[in-house]
Motif scaffolding. Structure first.
Motif, PDB file in Angstrom:
ATOM      1  N   ASP A  13     -12.181  -0.654 -14.559  1.00 53.63           N
ATOM      2  CA  ASP A  13     -11.889   0.730 -14.924  1.00 53.63           C
ATOM      3  C   ASP A  13     -12.542   1.644 -13.892  1.00 53.63           C
ATOM      4  N   ASP A  14     -12.375   2.956 -14.069  1.00 54.65           N
ATOM      5  CA  ASP A  14     -12.916   3.921 -13.105  1.00 54.65           C
ATOM      6  C   ASP A  14     -14.308   4.410 -13.474  1.00 54.65           C
ATOM      7  N   GLY A  15     -14.897   3.867 -14.535  1.00 52.06           N
ATOM      8  CA  GLY A  15     -16.160   4.391 -15.023  1.00 52.06           C
ATOM      9  C   GLY A  15     -17.284   4.316 -14.022  1.00 52.06           C
ATOM     10  N   LEU A  16     -17.391   3.215 -13.281  1.00 50.70           N
ATOM     11  CA  LEU A  16     -18.509   3.030 -12.362  1.00 50.70           C
ATOM     12  C   LEU A  16     -18.177   3.501 -10.945  1.00 50.70           C
ATOM     13  N   ILE A  17     -17.016   3.111 -10.433  1.00 54.77           N
ATOM     14  CA  ILE A  17     -16.704   3.312  -9.016  1.00 54.77           C
ATOM     15  C   ILE A  17     -15.700   4.442  -8.794  1.00 54.77           C
ATOM     16  N   GLY A  18     -15.069   4.941  -9.837  1.00 56.21           N
ATOM     17  CA  GLY A  18     -14.043   5.969  -9.687  1.00 56.21           C
ATOM     18  C   GLY A  18     -14.473   7.172  -8.868  1.00 56.21           C
ATOM     19  N   PRO A  19     -15.620   7.821  -9.172  1.00 59.98           N
ATOM     20  CA  PRO A  19     -16.050   8.979  -8.374  1.00 59.98           C
ATOM     21  C   PRO A  19     -16.272   8.638  -6.904  1.00 59.98           C
ATOM     22  N   LEU A  20     -16.796   7.436  -6.630  1.00 59.30           N
ATOM     23  CA  LEU A  20     -16.987   7.024  -5.239  1.00 59.30           C
ATOM     24  C   LEU A  20     -15.642   6.939  -4.519  1.00 59.30           C
ATOM     25  N   CYS A  21     -14.632   6.407  -5.203  1.00 58.72           N
ATOM     26  CA  CYS A  21     -13.300   6.309  -4.594  1.00 58.72           C
ATOM     27  C   CYS A  21     -12.769   7.687  -4.214  1.00 58.72           C
ATOM     28  N   GLN A  22     -12.962   8.655  -5.106  1.00 56.47           N
ATOM     29  CA  GLN A  22     -12.512  10.013  -4.814  1.00 56.47           C
ATOM     30  C   GLN A  22     -13.208  10.559  -3.566  1.00 56.47           C
ATOM     31  N   GLY A  23     -14.512  10.316  -3.460  1.00 57.11           N
ATOM     32  CA  GLY A  23     -15.244  10.778  -2.289  1.00 57.11           C
ATOM     33  C   GLY A  23     -14.792  10.102  -1.011  1.00 57.11           C
ATOM     34  N   LEU A  24     -14.535   8.798  -1.077  1.00 60.38           N
ATOM     35  CA  LEU A  24     -14.069   8.068   0.097  1.00 60.38           C
ATOM     36  C   LEU A  24     -12.680   8.522   0.511  1.00 60.38           C
ATOM     37  N   ASP A  25     -11.803   8.739  -0.450  1.00 58.65           N
ATOM     38  CA  ASP A  25     -10.460   9.241  -0.139  1.00 58.65           C
ATOM     39  C   ASP A  25     -10.544  10.578   0.579  1.00 58.65           C
ATOM     40  N   ALA A  26     -11.472  11.442   0.128  1.00 55.36           N
ATOM     41  CA  ALA A  26     -11.636  12.756   0.750  1.00 55.36           C
ATOM     42  C   ALA A  26     -12.134  12.646   2.191  1.00 55.36           C
ATOM     43  N   LEU A  27     -12.872  11.579   2.487  1.00 60.74           N
ATOM     44  CA  LEU A  27     -13.390  11.358   3.841  1.00 60.74           C
ATOM     45  C   LEU A  27     -12.404  10.628   4.735  1.00 60.74           C
ATOM     46  N   GLY A  28     -11.230  10.303   4.218  1.00 60.71           N
ATOM     47  CA  GLY A  28     -10.226   9.607   5.018  1.00 60.71           C
ATOM     48  C   GLY A  28     -10.228   8.106   4.872  1.00 60.71           C
ATOM     49  N   TRP A  29     -11.136   7.577   4.032  1.00 61.76           N
ATOM     50  CA  TRP A  29     -11.163   6.147   3.763  1.00 61.76           C
ATOM     51  C   TRP A  29     -10.323   5.896   2.500  1.00 61.76           C
ATOM     52  N   ARG A  30      -9.023   5.803   2.658  1.00 60.64           N
ATOM     53  CA  ARG A  30      -8.149   5.669   1.501  1.00 60.64           C
ATOM     54  C   ARG A  30      -8.395   4.341   0.793  1.00 60.64           C
ATOM     55  N   THR A  31      -8.368   4.394  -0.528  1.00 60.83           N
ATOM     56  CA  THR A  31      -8.630   3.210  -1.345  1.00 60.83           C
ATOM     57  C   THR A  31      -7.391   2.823  -2.132  1.00 60.83           C
ATOM     58  N   VAL A  32      -7.309   1.542  -2.480  1.00 59.45           N
ATOM     59  CA  VAL A  32      -6.301   1.037  -3.409  1.00 59.45           C
ATOM     60  C   VAL A  32      -7.054   0.174  -4.410  1.00 59.45           C
ATOM     61  N   THR A  33      -6.726   0.315  -5.700  1.00 55.65           N
ATOM     62  CA  THR A  33      -7.514  -0.321  -6.754  1.00 55.65           C
ATOM     63  C   THR A  33      -6.737  -1.442  -7.431  1.00 55.65           C
ATOM     64  N   ALA A  34      -7.450  -2.555  -7.656  1.00 58.32           N
ATOM     65  CA  ALA A  34      -6.923  -3.664  -8.462  1.00 58.32           C
ATOM     66  C   ALA A  34      -7.829  -3.823  -9.675  1.00 58.32           C
ATOM     67  N   ARG A  35      -7.240  -4.045 -10.847  1.00 60.42           N
ATOM     68  CA  ARG A  35      -8.022  -4.134 -12.078  1.00 60.42           C
ATOM     69  C   ARG A  35      -8.479  -5.553 -12.398  1.00 60.42           C
ATOM     70  N   SER A  36      -8.048  -6.524 -11.614  1.00 59.05           N
ATOM     71  CA  SER A  36      -8.453  -7.910 -11.832  1.00 59.05           C
ATOM     72  C   SER A  36      -8.547  -8.602 -10.486  1.00 59.05           C
ATOM     73  N   LEU A  37      -9.227  -9.731 -10.466  1.00 62.83           N
ATOM     74  CA  LEU A  37      -9.343 -10.486  -9.220  1.00 62.83           C
ATOM     75  C   LEU A  37      -8.008 -11.079  -8.804  1.00 62.83           C
ATOM     76  N   ALA A  38      -7.207 -11.481  -9.769  1.00 66.72           N
ATOM     77  CA  ALA A  38      -5.874 -11.997  -9.430  1.00 66.72           C
ATOM     78  C   ALA A  38      -5.044 -10.907  -8.760  1.00 66.72           C
ATOM     79  N   GLY A  39      -5.123  -9.696  -9.310  1.00 64.25           N
ATOM     80  CA  GLY A  39      -4.416  -8.582  -8.694  1.00 64.25           C
ATOM     81  C   GLY A  39      -4.967  -8.255  -7.323  1.00 64.25           C
ATOM     82  N   ALA A  40      -6.292  -8.384  -7.152  1.00 62.76           N
ATOM     83  CA  ALA A  40      -6.920  -8.092  -5.866  1.00 62.76           C
ATOM     84  C   ALA A  40      -6.441  -9.058  -4.789  1.00 62.76           C
ATOM     85  N   ILE A  41      -6.331 -10.318  -5.145  1.00 65.37           N
ATOM     86  CA  ILE A  41      -5.859 -11.315  -4.171  1.00 65.37           C
ATOM     87  C   ILE A  41      -4.435 -10.982  -3.728  1.00 65.37           C
ATOM     88  N   GLN A  42      -3.597 -10.555  -4.660  1.00 65.43           N
ATOM     89  CA  GLN A  42      -2.226 -10.204  -4.302  1.00 65.43           C
ATOM     90  C   GLN A  42      -2.190  -8.978  -3.393  1.00 65.43           C
TER      91      GLN A  42
END
Length: 437
Positions: A13-42
């Motif tokens: 979920d976005d509870g722990l890392i969500g705000p960090l992702c927003q900050g990184l996106d603003a700095l030009g480090w675009r993020t893509v999120t996977a909710r599971s390890l299986a999804g991350a591998i794909q």
């Protein structure tokens, strides 16, 4: 990577890392999120992402780290793990482990360093193969096995002393410097893997030491950590822009801060080892004797290997060609042989101005080429133009009673296209030089 995402975030979920992702996106480090390890591998299969931020609360996080790295092999995948659970992981499982999300500017700085180190390590293995294939193995020095050396600069304080003790417990050799003057004496006398600077009531001494380190080419890459009395005392983004590798408040557990410092120190020592391995090529009999750069034959052989490595790792690769411009000053310097005298110095400057992972070659007396791994065409042109601009600020001797002359370059850059041969991309970069002339 332009508008493409660079970071894979694996979190339920976005509870722990969500705000960090927003900050990184603003700095030009675009993020893509996977909710599971299986999804991350794909996602890693679909996208050539550069790094991973992992929520350590995932139940199978430890096994997931290994699975994610295996998915992209032989590409090296730096991983930042966030969460209290990461503190119990074995050292080195994640490249960085933090109990809570860092400031976005800090994360971007650390991730950039990790990505560049990963690319440099890949280049070491490629360069070793190139030299071995030509019958002259690349001499690689044994890694430094001595304890990590950390400079602790600042007045004694119970928090600072507790941190020093935590570093010592982890096998670090901690050298205390109570003032900026003694800190710089130690920095110039000994080799350090990291420096931790105590903020105390006045940040000025710590900021002075950090600024001095960043102005010194020998000390520039040593990671500097600012240890504050508490959170929110100063603008964190400003501190990271000043060159601090990490900032920790005194209310952060000493053990965690010590782990972060030792991780930075290990990464710095590894970076130094990588650079020494790559620079050892200059002393071989296969390189240009005047400049230490790759010869045309060696460059062609290595470029083929780098291009194949880029294809396997799904990384971009650009090639740049720099040709000395036939300006009036250069024509006159050529007549008296003064250009020939300057060219070895110019080649040496090229070798110092490239990044650790880049390869520079001397294709002819006044034509140089660069192989730029993990670099797209526009970024490659910026890098080549920067090198040309720095050399263009240098005056070279033109002989008695004559004003020194400067050297300008015509620059061509080409990014390797799918299915394109190394020879073809080098020729395309050369045509780009002619087109811009």
């Amino acid at each position: 990577m332009g508008s493409d995402p660079r970071i894979l975030v694996v979190a339920p979920d976005d509870g722990l890392i969500g705000p960090l992702c927003q900050g990184l996106d603003a700095l030009g480090w675009r993020t893509v999120t996977a909710r599971s390890l299986a999804g991350a591998i794909q996602v890693l299969i679909d996208w050539p992402l550069e790094t991973v931020i992992l929520d350590a609360r995932l139940p199978d996080a430890i096994e997931g780290v290994r699975a994610l790295r295996q998915t992209v092999s032989p590409r090296r995948l730096p991983i930042l793990a966030i969460g209290a659970e990461a503190a119990t992981w074995e050292p080195g499982l994640a490249d960085i482990a933090m109990s809570s999300p860092p400031h976005a500017a800090q994360a971007a700085l650390r991730l950039e360093n990790l990505v560049r180190s990963a690319i440099a390590e890949e280049e070491v293995s490629l360069r070793e193969a190139t030299f071995a294939a030509r019958g002259q193995p690349l001499p690689v020095a044994d890694p430094d096995a001595s304890p990590l050396r950390v400079l602790a600069a600042g007045k004694p304080d119970r928090h600072f002393l507790a941190l020093s003790n935590a570093l010592t417990e982890r096998g670090c050799e901690v050298v205390a410097a109570p003032t900026p003057y003694t800190a710089f004496d130690y920095l110039h006398e000994r080799a350090f893997d990291a420096a931790v600077l105590w903020g105390a009531e006045d940040h000025a001494p710590a900021l002075s030491i950090a600024s001095g380190m960043k102005r010194n080419t020998r000390l520039y890459h040593i990671p500097a950590v600012l240890y504050l009395r508490g959170a929110g005392e100063i603008n964190l983004a400003e501190l990271y822009n000043r060159g601090f590798a990490d900032v920790a408040a005194a209310d952060t557990p000493e053990d965690e801060t010590a782990e972060r410092i030792t991780a930075l120190a290990r990464a710095h020592r590894r970076h130094v080892s990588i650079r020494k391995a790559l620079e050892s090529a200059r002393g071989s009999g296969l390189t240009d004797p005047a400049t230490g750069l790759f010869t045309p034959e060696l460059f062609a052989s290595h470029l083929a290997r780098v291009a194949e490595g880029a294809r396997l790792r799904r990384r971009p690769l650009s090639v740049a060609v720099l040709r000395v411009s036939e300006t009036e000053a250069v024509v006159e310097a050529r007549k008296g042989g003064w250009l020939d005298r300057a060219l070895p110095q110019i080649g040496a400057m090229v070798s110092r101005l490239i990044r650790t992972e880049d390869t520079a070659a001397r294709l002819s007396p006044d034509v140089f080429a660069l192989a730029l791994p993990a670099t797209q065409g526009p970024a490659g042109r910026i890098a080549a133009d920067r090198i040309a601009a720095v050399i263009g600020c240098t005056a070279f001797d033109a002989g008695p009673d004559r004003s020194p002359f400067v050297v300008e370059f015509e620059v061509g850059v080409a990014e390797v296209a799918a299915g394109e041969s190394p020879a073809a991309v080098l020729e395309r970069a050369s045509r780009d030089v002619r087109a811009s002339a």
